[in-house]
Design a protein around this motif. Structure first.
Motif, PDB file in Angstrom:
ATOM      1  N   LYS A 130      -0.731  -2.234  15.606  1.00  0.00           N
ATOM      2  CA  LYS A 130      -0.604  -2.364  14.153  1.00  0.00           C
ATOM      3  C   LYS A 130       0.785  -1.924  13.703  1.00  0.00           C
ATOM      4  CE  LYS A 130      -2.531  -0.588   9.885  1.00  0.00           C
ATOM      5  NZ  LYS A 130      -3.188   0.525   9.247  1.00  0.00           N
ATOM      6  N   ILE A 131       1.370  -2.662  12.774  1.00  0.00           N
ATOM      7  CA  ILE A 131       2.656  -2.259  12.199  1.00  0.00           C
ATOM      8  C   ILE A 131       2.411  -1.079  11.272  1.00  0.00           C
ATOM      9  CG2 ILE A 131       4.538  -2.924  10.652  1.00  0.00           C
ATOM     10  CD1 ILE A 131       4.336  -5.743  11.870  1.00  0.00           C
ATOM     11  N   ILE A 132       3.092   0.026  11.562  1.00  0.00           N
ATOM     12  CA  ILE A 132       2.927   1.248  10.766  1.00  0.00           C
ATOM     13  C   ILE A 132       4.193   1.616  10.007  1.00  0.00           C
ATOM     14  CG2 ILE A 132       1.089   2.166  12.222  1.00  0.00           C
ATOM     15  CD1 ILE A 132       3.335   4.033  13.443  1.00  0.00           C
ATOM     16  N   GLY A 133       5.271   0.871  10.239  1.00  0.00           N
ATOM     17  CA  GLY A 133       6.522   1.127   9.543  1.00  0.00           C
ATOM     18  C   GLY A 133       7.411  -0.095   9.598  1.00  0.00           C
ATOM     19  N   ARG A 193       3.466   9.549   8.532  1.00  0.00           N
ATOM     20  CA  ARG A 193       4.675  10.169   7.991  1.00  0.00           C
ATOM     21  C   ARG A 193       4.947  11.499   8.680  1.00  0.00           C
ATOM     22  NH1 ARG A 193       5.158   8.471   1.790  1.00  0.00           N
ATOM     23  NH2 ARG A 193       5.171   6.246   2.196  1.00  0.00           N
ATOM     24  N   ARG A 194       6.176  11.937   8.581  1.00  0.00           N
ATOM     25  CA  ARG A 194       6.636  13.206   9.153  1.00  0.00           C
ATOM     26  C   ARG A 194       6.596  13.194  10.678  1.00  0.00           C
ATOM     27  NH1 ARG A 194       7.324  13.725   4.416  1.00  0.00           N
ATOM     28  NH2 ARG A 194       6.472  15.018   2.802  1.00  0.00           N
ATOM     29  N   MET A 195       6.725  12.000  11.256  1.00  0.00           N
ATOM     30  CA  MET A 195       6.779  11.847  12.708  1.00  0.00           C
ATOM     31  C   MET A 195       8.105  11.229  13.145  1.00  0.00           C
ATOM     32  SD  MET A 195       3.000  10.450  13.644  1.00  0.00           S
ATOM     33  CE  MET A 195       1.523  11.325  13.172  1.00  0.00           C
ATOM     34  N   GLU A 196       9.071  11.209  12.236  1.00  0.00           N
ATOM     35  CA  GLU A 196      10.414  10.665  12.461  1.00  0.00           C
ATOM     36  C   GLU A 196      10.457   9.155  12.653  1.00  0.00           C
ATOM     37  OE1 GLU A 196      12.858  12.947  15.124  1.00  0.00           O
ATOM     38  OE2 GLU A 196      12.664  14.718  13.850  1.00  0.00           O
ATOM     39  N   ILE A 197       9.403   8.464  12.237  1.00  0.00           N
ATOM     40  CA  ILE A 197       9.370   7.008  12.343  1.00  0.00           C
ATOM     41  C   ILE A 197      10.355   6.388  11.354  1.00  0.00           C
ATOM     42  CG2 ILE A 197       7.910   4.964  12.025  1.00  0.00           C
ATOM     43  CD1 ILE A 197       5.572   6.859  13.034  1.00  0.00           C
ATOM     44  N   ASN A 251       0.805  -1.223   0.000  1.00  0.00           N
ATOM     45  CA  ASN A 251       0.000   0.000   0.000  1.00  0.00           C
ATOM     46  C   ASN A 251       0.838   1.273   0.000  1.00  0.00           C
ATOM     47  OD1 ASN A 251      -2.798  -0.970   0.092  1.00  0.00           O
ATOM     48  ND2 ASN A 251      -2.077  -1.997   1.942  1.00  0.00           N
ATOM     49  N   ILE A 252       2.136   1.152  -0.204  1.00  0.00           N
ATOM     50  CA  ILE A 252       3.023   2.315  -0.195  1.00  0.00           C
ATOM     51  C   ILE A 252       3.564   2.555  -1.603  1.00  0.00           C
ATOM     52  CG2 ILE A 252       5.180   3.287   0.719  1.00  0.00           C
ATOM     53  CD1 ILE A 252       3.066   3.029   2.883  1.00  0.00           C
ATOM     54  N   PRO A 253       3.232   3.689  -2.209  1.00  0.00           N
ATOM     55  CA  PRO A 253       3.832   4.017  -3.502  1.00  0.00           C
ATOM     56  C   PRO A 253       5.357   4.118  -3.356  1.00  0.00           C
ATOM     57  CG  PRO A 253       2.028   5.520  -2.973  1.00  0.00           C
ATOM     58  CD  PRO A 253       2.305   4.715  -1.740  1.00  0.00           C
ATOM     59  N   GLY A 254       6.075   3.655  -4.353  1.00  0.00           N
ATOM     60  CA  GLY A 254       7.534   3.745  -4.323  1.00  0.00           C
ATOM     61  C   GLY A 254       8.202   2.480  -3.817  1.00  0.00           C
ATOM     62  N   ILE A 255       7.421   1.507  -3.343  1.00  0.00           N
ATOM     63  CA  ILE A 255       7.980   0.212  -2.945  1.00  0.00           C
ATOM     64  C   ILE A 255       7.700  -0.759  -4.086  1.00  0.00           C
ATOM     65  CG2 ILE A 255       7.808  -1.736  -1.335  1.00  0.00           C
ATOM     66  CD1 ILE A 255       8.976   0.650   0.066  1.00  0.00           C
ATOM     67  N   HIS A 256       8.749  -1.376  -4.581  1.00  0.00           N
ATOM     68  CA  HIS A 256       8.611  -2.350  -5.661  1.00  0.00           C
ATOM     69  C   HIS A 256       8.910  -3.731  -5.089  1.00  0.00           C
ATOM     70  CE1 HIS A 256       8.870  -4.169  -9.631  1.00  0.00           C
ATOM     71  NE2 HIS A 256       9.971  -4.761  -9.197  1.00  0.00           N
ATOM     72  N   LEU A 257       7.912  -4.587  -5.072  1.00  0.00           N
ATOM     73  CA  LEU A 257       8.100  -5.952  -4.589  1.00  0.00           C
ATOM     74  C   LEU A 257       8.343  -6.873  -5.776  1.00  0.00           C
ATOM     75  CD1 LEU A 257       5.327  -6.110  -1.852  1.00  0.00           C
ATOM     76  CD2 LEU A 257       7.759  -5.580  -1.590  1.00  0.00           C
ATOM     77  N   HIS A 258       9.300  -7.753  -5.625  1.00  0.00           N
ATOM     78  CA  HIS A 258       9.667  -8.675  -6.690  1.00  0.00           C
ATOM     79  C   HIS A 258       8.768  -9.909  -6.654  1.00  0.00           C
ATOM     80  CE1 HIS A 258      13.327  -6.444  -7.711  1.00  0.00           C
ATOM     81  NE2 HIS A 258      13.363  -6.173  -6.418  1.00  0.00           N
ATOM     82  N   ALA A 297      11.306   9.555  -1.604  1.00  0.00           N
ATOM     83  CA  ALA A 297      12.353   8.796  -0.920  1.00  0.00           C
ATOM     84  C   ALA A 297      13.711   9.467  -1.089  1.00  0.00           C
ATOM     85  CB  ALA A 297      12.398   7.363  -1.438  1.00  0.00           C
ATOM     86  N   GLU A 298      13.995   9.945  -2.298  1.00  0.00           N
ATOM     87  CA  GLU A 298      15.263  10.657  -2.527  1.00  0.00           C
ATOM     88  C   GLU A 298      15.400  11.829  -1.574  1.00  0.00           C
ATOM     89  OE1 GLU A 298      16.787  11.627  -6.484  1.00  0.00           O
ATOM     90  OE2 GLU A 298      15.077  10.472  -7.257  1.00  0.00           O
ATOM     91  N   ASN A 299      14.358  12.631  -1.468  1.00  0.00           N
ATOM     92  CA  ASN A 299      14.397  13.800  -0.573  1.00  0.00           C
ATOM     93  C   ASN A 299      14.542  13.382   0.882  1.00  0.00           C
ATOM     94  OD1 ASN A 299      14.141  15.542  -2.750  1.00  0.00           O
ATOM     95  ND2 ASN A 299      11.910  15.569  -2.627  1.00  0.00           N
ATOM     96  N   PHE A 300      13.870  12.299   1.275  1.00  0.00           N
ATOM     97  CA  PHE A 300      13.980  11.802   2.645  1.00  0.00           C
ATOM     98  C   PHE A 300      15.427  11.431   2.967  1.00  0.00           C
ATOM     99  CE2 PHE A 300      14.164   8.011   5.388  1.00  0.00           C
ATOM    100  CZ  PHE A 300      13.689   8.560   6.569  1.00  0.00           C
ATOM    101  N   TYR A 301      16.043  10.620   2.117  1.00  0.00           N
ATOM    102  CA  TYR A 301      17.417  10.186   2.388  1.00  0.00           C
ATOM    103  C   TYR A 301      18.402  11.343   2.328  1.00  0.00           C
ATOM    104  CZ  TYR A 301      15.837   5.387   2.525  1.00  0.00           C
ATOM    105  OH  TYR A 301      15.195   4.232   2.877  1.00  0.00           O
ATOM    106  N   LYS A 302      18.199  12.260   1.414  1.00  0.00           N
ATOM    107  CA  LYS A 302      19.071  13.442   1.369  1.00  0.00           C
ATOM    108  C   LYS A 302      18.949  14.252   2.651  1.00  0.00           C
ATOM    109  CE  LYS A 302      19.257  13.868  -3.638  1.00  0.00           C
ATOM    110  NZ  LYS A 302      18.826  14.628  -4.823  1.00  0.00           N
TER     111      LYS A 302
END
Length: 142
Positions: free
Chosen positions: A59-62, A85-89, A23-30, A120-125
């Protein structure tokens, strides 16, 4: 601030984490088996204590998968439920995974971001990760 619990990602968590990732955009499962319950459980077994989940209200949220080959660390599939998101999890999940790598003397960690995943790029940067331009990734399905 909400009360989030962090603990090691266990085999019993695989289905709930897979549901999160789906349910998360940007995650690619093989689809070749590596991102199945069995594939993830095998990864967790080989890299004990490096991957983590974040839980809130039962519930698992991350979640993040992290491991190493004895020389380099790797982070895979970091995801946080959109409502949390934006809660430093995500930042906390990355930090505790990196702490585990340091404990086993891993000096460098790499991660993979899909080309179109600018969030994701912005998060890691923002966490001071640097994009490397010295390697290309090639893959082959076995």
């Amino acid at each position: 601030m909400i009360n989030v619990t962090y603990y090691s990602f266990r085999k019993e968590d695989c289905q709930e984490v897979l549901n999160l990732w789906l349910n998360i955009p940007g995650i690619h499962l093989h689809s070749n088996g590596e991102d199945s319950i069995e594939g993830i459980a095998a990864y967790l077994e080989r890299n004990q204590g490096c991957s983590f989940v974040a839980k809130y209200d039962g519930k698992i949220i991350g979640a993040v998968m992290c491991g190493h080959d004895g020389r380099r660390g790797f982070i895979h599939h970091l995801a946080v439920d959109n409502k949390f998101r934006r809660m430093e999890i995500g930042k906390t999940l990355v930090q505790i995974s990196l702490e585990q790598l340091r404990k086993v003397s891993i000096k460098k960690c790499a991660l993979f971001v899909l080309k179109e995943n600018t969030e994701a790029e912005n998060f890691y940067k923002s966490l001071q990760w640097q994009e490397e331009d010295i390697v290309k990734i090639y893959a082959k399905i076995l």
